[in-house]
Design a protein around this motif. Structure first.
Motif, PDB file in Angstrom:
ATOM      1  N   THR A   1       0.886  -1.224   0.425  1.00 25.32           N
ATOM      2  CA  THR A   1      -0.249   0.611   0.273  1.00 25.32           C
ATOM      3  C   THR A   1       1.028   1.604  -0.153  1.00 25.32           C
ATOM      4  O   THR A   1       0.332   2.428  -0.745  1.00 25.32           O
ATOM      5  N   MET A   2       2.052   0.829   0.973  1.00 26.44           N
ATOM      6  CA  MET A   2       2.913   2.177   1.024  1.00 26.44           C
ATOM      7  C   MET A   2       3.537   2.813  -0.761  1.00 26.44           C
ATOM      8  O   MET A   2       3.309   3.899  -0.743  1.00 26.44           O
ATOM      9  N   LEU A   3       3.907   2.189  -1.523  1.00 26.55           N
ATOM     10  CA  LEU A   3       4.603   2.038  -2.586  1.00 26.55           C
ATOM     11  C   LEU A   3       3.635   1.956  -3.637  1.00 26.55           C
ATOM     12  O   LEU A   3       3.400   3.174  -4.857  1.00 26.55           O
ATOM     13  N   ALA A   4       2.169   1.800  -3.026  1.00 22.04           N
ATOM     14  CA  ALA A   4       1.083   2.376  -4.226  1.00 22.04           C
ATOM     15  C   ALA A   4       0.630   3.460  -4.378  1.00 22.04           C
ATOM     16  O   ALA A   4       0.371   4.033  -5.257  1.00 22.04           O
ATOM     17  N   MET A   5       0.628   3.879  -2.964  1.00 33.90           N
ATOM     18  CA  MET A   5      -0.433   4.992  -2.611  1.00 33.90           C
ATOM     19  C   MET A   5       0.476   6.520  -3.599  1.00 33.90           C
ATOM     20  O   MET A   5      -1.174   6.978  -3.997  1.00 33.90           O
ATOM     21  N   PRO A   6       1.687   6.716  -3.648  1.00 32.38           N
ATOM     22  CA  PRO A   6       1.495   7.916  -4.726  1.00 32.38           C
ATOM     23  C   PRO A   6       1.172   7.940  -5.927  1.00 32.38           C
ATOM     24  O   PRO A   6       0.806   9.042  -6.150  1.00 32.38           O
ATOM     25  N   PHE A   7       2.009   7.047  -6.524  1.00 32.11           N
ATOM     26  CA  PHE A   7       1.733   7.297  -7.851  1.00 32.11           C
ATOM     27  C   PHE A   7      -0.948   6.692  -8.413  1.00 32.11           C
ATOM     28  O   PHE A   7      -0.817   6.518  -9.148  1.00 32.11           O
ATOM     29  N   SER A   8      -0.963   6.069  -7.144  1.00 32.97           N
ATOM     30  CA  SER A   8      -2.360   6.185  -7.012  1.00 32.97           C
ATOM     31  C   SER A   8      -3.479   6.409  -7.017  1.00 32.97           C
ATOM     32  O   SER A   8      -4.337   7.329  -7.846  1.00 32.97           O
ATOM     33  N   VAL A   9      -2.732   7.714  -5.892  1.00 28.82           N
ATOM     34  CA  VAL A   9      -3.396   9.345  -5.959  1.00 28.82           C
ATOM     35  C   VAL A   9      -3.282   9.849  -7.374  1.00 28.82           C
ATOM     36  O   VAL A   9      -4.318  10.650  -7.121  1.00 28.82           O
ATOM     37  N   MET A  10      -2.279   9.783  -7.687  1.00 31.05           N
ATOM     38  CA  MET A  10      -1.939  10.797  -9.262  1.00 31.05           C
ATOM     39  C   MET A  10      -2.765  10.148  -9.969  1.00 31.05           C
ATOM     40  O   MET A  10      -3.162  11.027 -11.077  1.00 31.05           O
TER      41      MET A  10
ATOM     42  N   LYS B   1      -0.205  17.606   1.976  1.00 28.73           N
ATOM     43  CA  LYS B   1       0.912  17.952   1.750  1.00 28.73           C
ATOM     44  C   LYS B   1       1.991  17.607   2.963  1.00 28.73           C
ATOM     45  O   LYS B   1       2.940  17.310   2.807  1.00 28.73           O
ATOM     46  N   LEU B   2       2.313  18.425   3.621  1.00 27.74           N
ATOM     47  CA  LEU B   2       2.970  18.570   4.940  1.00 27.74           C
ATOM     48  C   LEU B   2       3.334  17.148   5.417  1.00 27.74           C
ATOM     49  O   LEU B   2       3.658  16.852   5.052  1.00 27.74           O
ATOM     50  N   LEU B   3       2.171  16.612   6.058  1.00 25.30           N
ATOM     51  CA  LEU B   3       1.693  15.621   6.780  1.00 25.30           C
ATOM     52  C   LEU B   3       2.794  14.575   5.989  1.00 25.30           C
ATOM     53  O   LEU B   3       3.166  13.412   6.295  1.00 25.30           O
ATOM     54  N   TYR B   4       2.576  14.286   4.833  1.00 25.22           N
ATOM     55  CA  TYR B   4       2.989  12.957   3.489  1.00 25.22           C
ATOM     56  C   TYR B   4       4.975  13.142   3.753  1.00 25.22           C
ATOM     57  O   TYR B   4       5.523  12.709   4.074  1.00 25.22           O
ATOM     58  N   ILE B   5       5.264  14.962   3.873  1.00 24.36           N
ATOM     59  CA  ILE B   5       6.644  15.017   3.692  1.00 24.36           C
ATOM     60  C   ILE B   5       7.303  14.442   5.248  1.00 24.36           C
ATOM     61  O   ILE B   5       7.619  13.993   4.890  1.00 24.36           O
TER      62      ILE B   5
ATOM     63  N   VAL C   1      10.044  11.959   5.325  1.00 25.90           N
ATOM     64  CA  VAL C   1      11.249  12.287   6.694  1.00 25.90           C
ATOM     65  C   VAL C   1      11.453  10.924   7.616  1.00 25.90           C
ATOM     66  O   VAL C   1      12.498   9.738   7.754  1.00 25.90           O
ATOM     67  N   ILE C   2      10.746  10.718   8.386  1.00 23.55           N
ATOM     68  CA  ILE C   2      10.640   9.485   9.733  1.00 23.55           C
ATOM     69  C   ILE C   2      10.912   8.114   8.698  1.00 23.55           C
ATOM     70  O   ILE C   2      11.685   7.619   9.509  1.00 23.55           O
ATOM     71  N   ILE C   3      10.308   8.116   7.585  1.00 22.67           N
ATOM     72  CA  ILE C   3      10.491   6.904   7.246  1.00 22.67           C
ATOM     73  C   ILE C   3      11.557   6.455   6.609  1.00 22.67           C
ATOM     74  O   ILE C   3      12.508   5.597   6.682  1.00 22.67           O
TER      75      ILE C   3
ATOM     76  N   VAL D   1      13.034   3.142   2.504  1.00 19.52           N
ATOM     77  CA  VAL D   1      13.745   3.982   1.534  1.00 19.52           C
ATOM     78  C   VAL D   1      13.183   4.669   0.263  1.00 19.52           C
ATOM     79  O   VAL D   1      12.114   5.636   0.407  1.00 19.52           O
ATOM     80  N   ILE D   2      12.215   3.406  -0.564  1.00 19.61           N
ATOM     81  CA  ILE D   2      11.575   3.867  -1.275  1.00 19.61           C
ATOM     82  C   ILE D   2      10.407   4.088  -1.075  1.00 19.61           C
ATOM     83  O   ILE D   2       9.954   5.197  -1.797  1.00 19.61           O
ATOM     84  N   SER D   3       8.829   3.802   0.006  1.00 20.45           N
ATOM     85  CA  SER D   3       8.741   4.357   0.156  1.00 20.45           C
ATOM     86  C   SER D   3       8.236   5.521   0.953  1.00 20.45           C
ATOM     87  O   SER D   3       7.612   6.534   0.480  1.00 20.45           O
ATOM     88  N   GLY D   4       9.713   6.110   1.738  1.00 18.02           N
ATOM     89  CA  GLY D   4       9.323   7.763   2.064  1.00 18.02           C
ATOM     90  C   GLY D   4       9.676   8.394   0.817  1.00 18.02           C
ATOM     91  O   GLY D   4       9.509   9.276   0.981  1.00 18.02           O
ATOM     92  N   ALA D   5      11.166   8.241   0.518  1.00 15.55           N
ATOM     93  CA  ALA D   5      11.027   8.916  -0.991  1.00 15.55           C
ATOM     94  C   ALA D   5      10.052   9.168  -1.798  1.00 15.55           C
ATOM     95  O   ALA D   5       9.742  10.521  -2.501  1.00 15.55           O
ATOM     96  N   LEU D   6       9.008   8.461  -2.193  1.00 14.85           N
ATOM     97  CA  LEU D   6       7.681   8.554  -2.979  1.00 14.85           C
ATOM     98  C   LEU D   6       6.622   9.668  -2.664  1.00 14.85           C
ATOM     99  O   LEU D   6       5.681   9.940  -3.308  1.00 14.85           O
ATOM    100  N   LEU D   7       6.769   9.837  -1.354  1.00 17.33           N
ATOM    101  CA  LEU D   7       5.726  10.645  -0.058  1.00 17.33           C
ATOM    102  C   LEU D   7       6.469  11.990  -1.435  1.00 17.33           C
ATOM    103  O   LEU D   7       5.131  12.687  -0.476  1.00 17.33           O
ATOM    104  N   PHE D   8       7.252  12.281  -1.322  1.00 17.14           N
ATOM    105  CA  PHE D   8       7.687  13.573  -1.472  1.00 17.14           C
ATOM    106  C   PHE D   8       7.602  14.163  -3.194  1.00 17.14           C
ATOM    107  O   PHE D   8       7.477  15.189  -3.669  1.00 17.14           O
TER     108      PHE D   8
END
Length: 245
Positions: free
Chosen positions: A26-35, A96-100, A104-106, A236-243
């Motif tokens: 879900t974490m990896l899919a979410m950014p692309f799916s939202v777009m 947007k701020l919360l995703y960033i 960072v935490i991830i 790392v990928i999961s965290g980066a995708l949130l940006f």
């Protein structure tokens, strides 16, 4: 139509990863799916798929579930999820701020895990203190309630506590059955589910189980070291995708 096809491709690829690790789909899919299809469609579908993938893995590996850790996780994270759902409603204009912040935490969590496991040898099995463990689980619950993305923080909690990869994967998946069910009920209550999205969801389910089968076969061929390296890389990928959300 093109966006729906791309979304289905994302579902398949990310759930192959989910089948291997028991998290991150879900974490990896979410950014692309939202777009591609928007948050209000992506969130309920991906959450429901996460619920089904958890059921799939647990049915095949139910004897591997660590019941003590399972009960501890769902007790703390369930409360966090309720808080996350409330915060999502209050801070919906600051997504947007919360995703960033979450990204960072991830990434920091992943970098810490890589350092302890592969640079500073021998420290990866150390458990966190009670306060840190509670904070990780509570934070995982909040982020899962807000974005269905609590997996990385939960993985950080479990790393060093559950060593066997099958037990690790099965326990994570058992947690998703309970936790995603809570989010599913809230999505239904909030009116996010509607008849127009059912055909897309139906095709997603077919691809989900195909991907989970592929992931489960790959999991059997992965060594413990490779499994943990893949887990941290995925963080790392999961965290980066949130940006790029």
């Amino acid at each position: 139509m093109v966006k729906d096809i791309l979304f289905l491709l994302v579902v398949f690829l990310t759930n192959v990863i989910q089948g291997i690790t028991g998290f991150a789909g879900t974490m990896l899919a979410m950014p692309f799916s939202v777009m591609l299809i928007g948050f209000d469609t992506a969130k309920p579908i991906l959450n429901a798929l996460g619920l089904l993938s958890g059921i799939y893995i647990v049915l095949l590996n139910r004897k591997s579930v660590n019941k003590k850790e399972f009960l501890k996780i769902i007790c703390v994270m369930s409360v966090g999820i309720i808080g996350g759902i409330a915060l999502r409603s209050l801070l919906k204009n600051e997504a947007k701020l919360l995703y960033i912040i979450l990204g960072v935490i991830i990434i920091l969590t992943a970098v810490s895990g890589i350092y302890k496991s592969f640079i500073k040898k021998g420290s990866s099995n150390a458990k966190q203190g009670r306060a840190v463990s509670f904070l990780l689980l509570a934070s995982a619950g909040v982020t899962h309630g807000m974005f269905v993305c609590g997996g990385p923080l939960l993985v950080s909690y479990m790393t060093g506590r559950v060593e066997d990869k099958n037990e690790f994967r099965a326990t994570l998946s058992a947690c998703w059955i309970v936790l995603n069910s809570i989010v599913f009920l809230d999505d239904f209550r909030s009116g996010l589910w509607h008849t127009d999205m059912l055909p897309l969801f139906a095709v997603s389910v077919v691809l989900l189980f195909a991907a989970m089968f592929v992931g489960s076969q790959l999991c059997k061929r992965m060594s413990r070291s490779l499994f943990m390296k893949a887990t941290y890389v995925l963080l790392v990928i999961s965290g980066a995708l949130l940006f790029i959300k």
